[in-house]
Design a protein around this motif. Structure first.
Motif, short mmCIF file in Angstrom:
data_model
loop_
_atom_site.label_atom_id
_atom_site.label_comp_id
_atom_site.label_asym_id
_atom_site.label_seq_id
_atom_site.Cartn_x
_atom_site.Cartn_y
_atom_site.Cartn_z
N THR A 1 47.54 39.30 41.59
CA THR A 1 48.73 38.70 40.96
C THR A 1 49.99 39.05 41.74
OG1 THR A 1 49.03 40.61 39.51
CG2 THR A 1 47.64 38.84 38.68
N THR A 2 49.85 39.08 43.07
CA THR A 2 50.96 39.54 43.91
C THR A 2 51.77 38.39 44.49
OG1 THR A 2 49.35 39.72 45.68
CG2 THR A 2 49.94 41.75 44.54
N THR B 1 48.47 44.25 41.34
CA THR B 1 49.78 43.76 40.92
C THR B 1 50.89 44.43 41.72
OG1 THR B 1 51.30 43.55 39.03
CG2 THR B 1 49.92 45.51 39.08
N LYS B 2 52.02 43.75 41.84
CA LYS B 2 53.23 44.43 42.30
C LYS B 2 53.83 45.16 41.10
CE LYS B 2 54.62 41.17 45.91
NZ LYS B 2 55.43 39.98 46.22
N THR C 1 55.06 39.50 32.59
CA THR C 1 53.72 39.54 33.19
C THR C 1 52.98 40.83 32.84
OG1 THR C 1 54.64 40.46 35.24
CG2 THR C 1 54.41 38.07 35.15
N LYS D 1 48.72 41.50 31.45
CA LYS D 1 47.54 41.80 32.27
C LYS D 1 47.24 43.30 32.29
CE LYS D 1 50.56 41.78 36.29
NZ LYS D 1 51.04 41.00 37.44
#
Ligand code: NAP
Length: 235
Positions: free
Chosen positions: A127-128, A182-183, A190, A193
Motif C-alpha cells: 500500500t505504498t 505500508t508507508k 488508511t 489496514k
C-alpha cells in the motif's frame, strides 16, 4: 486580501482550504492522480518547474505565506518550497499529520526498496503507492491509479480510501496475504489496514518517513489556521 499558497494532495490540505475563509487561498496539486479530490476554491495543477519556477510563481501571485500540506513522503516539493520561500522571504509552515504509534509486530525500514527485499517470497499487501512497485515479487498492490511502471507479478486493486476494517480483513483473506507493507503515512484515512492486520495476526513492514524540513511545523489543520490568522503567517 492576503494570499496563501497551500501545497496539497492530502485530506488536510483540503480541510485547510475549506477552513480559510477570509484569505485568498490557492491550492496546488501535482497532477499525478487522474481524477483528484479537489479542494474548494482556487486550484492550480502541475509542477512549478523546480525551485526557480516556484520562486517566480510566488512573486507573480504575490503570495504572502506558503503552507506545505503535502504528503509526508513528498519530500522533493517540500525541499523546493523551503528553498523558494527562503529565497523570497515568504513565511513558510509545514503541516504534517503525526505518524502512527508503533505496535508490536511492526518492522520499520528506510525505503520501499528495503521493504520489497524484506518481504520477497511472501504474499504481500502493498500500500505504498503506485511508484516503486517494481522490486516486489508477489502479492496484491492497492493503488489509486495503475502502477507506474506496471509489475506483472502483482495483482492490482484500484481503490481510494477511506477504507473499513471489515473490507480490509476481507481483502487480506481473499488474497491470502502474509505481510502488510505500508508507508508511515499516519492519519485515519488508511489506518483500517493496520487494525485488520492486528486482527489477523499479520506482520507489518512500515517505511519510515523522510525527516521533516528545518521549518515551523504543526500537526493539525487547526494549528495551521491559527498560524495563518494570528501567528507569523499572512494574517
Ligand atoms: P515529490 O516527489 O515531492 O515532488 C515531485 C515534483 O512534483 C515536485 O518537484 C513538483 O514539481 C511536483 N509537485 C509535487 N507536489 C506538488 C504540489 N502539491 N503542487 C505542485 N507541484 C507539486 O511529490 P510526490 O511524492 O510525487 O507526490 C505528488 C503529490 O501527491 C503531492 O501533492 C503529495 O501531497 C501527493 N501524495 C504523495 C504521496 C506519496 O506517498 N509520496 C501519497 C499521497 C499523496 P516541480 O519541481 O516542477 O514544481
Amino acid at each position: 486580501m492576503k494570499t496563501v499558497l497551500v501545497l496539497g494532495g492530502t485530506g488536510e490540505a483540503r480541510e485547510l482550504a475549506a477552513a480559510l475563509v477570509d484569505l485568498r487561498v490557492i491550492s496546488s496539486l501535482a497532477g499525478r492522480v487522474a481524477d483528484p479530490k479537489l479542494p474548494v476554491g482556487e486550484v492550480r495543477v502541475g509542477g512549478f518547474g523546480g525551485v526557480d519556477g516556484l520562486i517566480a510563481y510566488l512573486r507573480a501571485e504575490r503570495v504572502d505565506a506558503v503552507v506545505d500540506a503535502t504528503h509526508p513522503f513528498a519530500d522533493r516539493i517540500t525541499a523546493n518550497a523551503l528553498a523558494a520561500t527562503t529565497a523570497t522571504g515568504t513565511p513558510f509552515l509545514v503541516l504534517r499529520r503525526p505518524g502512527w504509534p508503533p505496535e508490536d509486530g511492526w518492522r520499520y525500514v528506510d525505503s520501499v526498496a528495503e521493504a520489497a527485499a524484506l518481504v520477497a517470497g511472501r504474499r504481500a499487501f502493498i500500500t505504498t503507492g503506485r511508484q516503486e512497485l517494481g522490486a516486489f515479487t508477489g502479492g496484491v498492490a492497492r493503488t489509486v491509479d495503475p502502477p507506474d511502471p506496471p509489475n506483472p507479478r502483482l495483482h492490482v486493486v484500484l481503490d481510494r480510501g477511506p477504507y473499513t476494517v471489515d473490507g480490509e480483513v476481507r481483502l487480506m483473506r481473499e488474497h491470502r496475504v502474509e505481510v502488510l507493507v505500508t508507508k508511515d503515512s499516519g492519519g485515519p484515512m488508511t489506518a483500517a489496514k493496520l487494525t485488520a492486520a492486528r486482527h489477523l495476526g499479520i506482520p507489518v513492514v512500515v517505511v519510515r518517513r523522510p525527516p521533516p524540513p528545518p521549518a515551523p511545523l504543526v500537526e493539525t489543520v487547526a494549528e495551521a489556521v491559527e498560524w495563518l490568522t494570528r501567528g507569523s503567517g499572512a494574517g
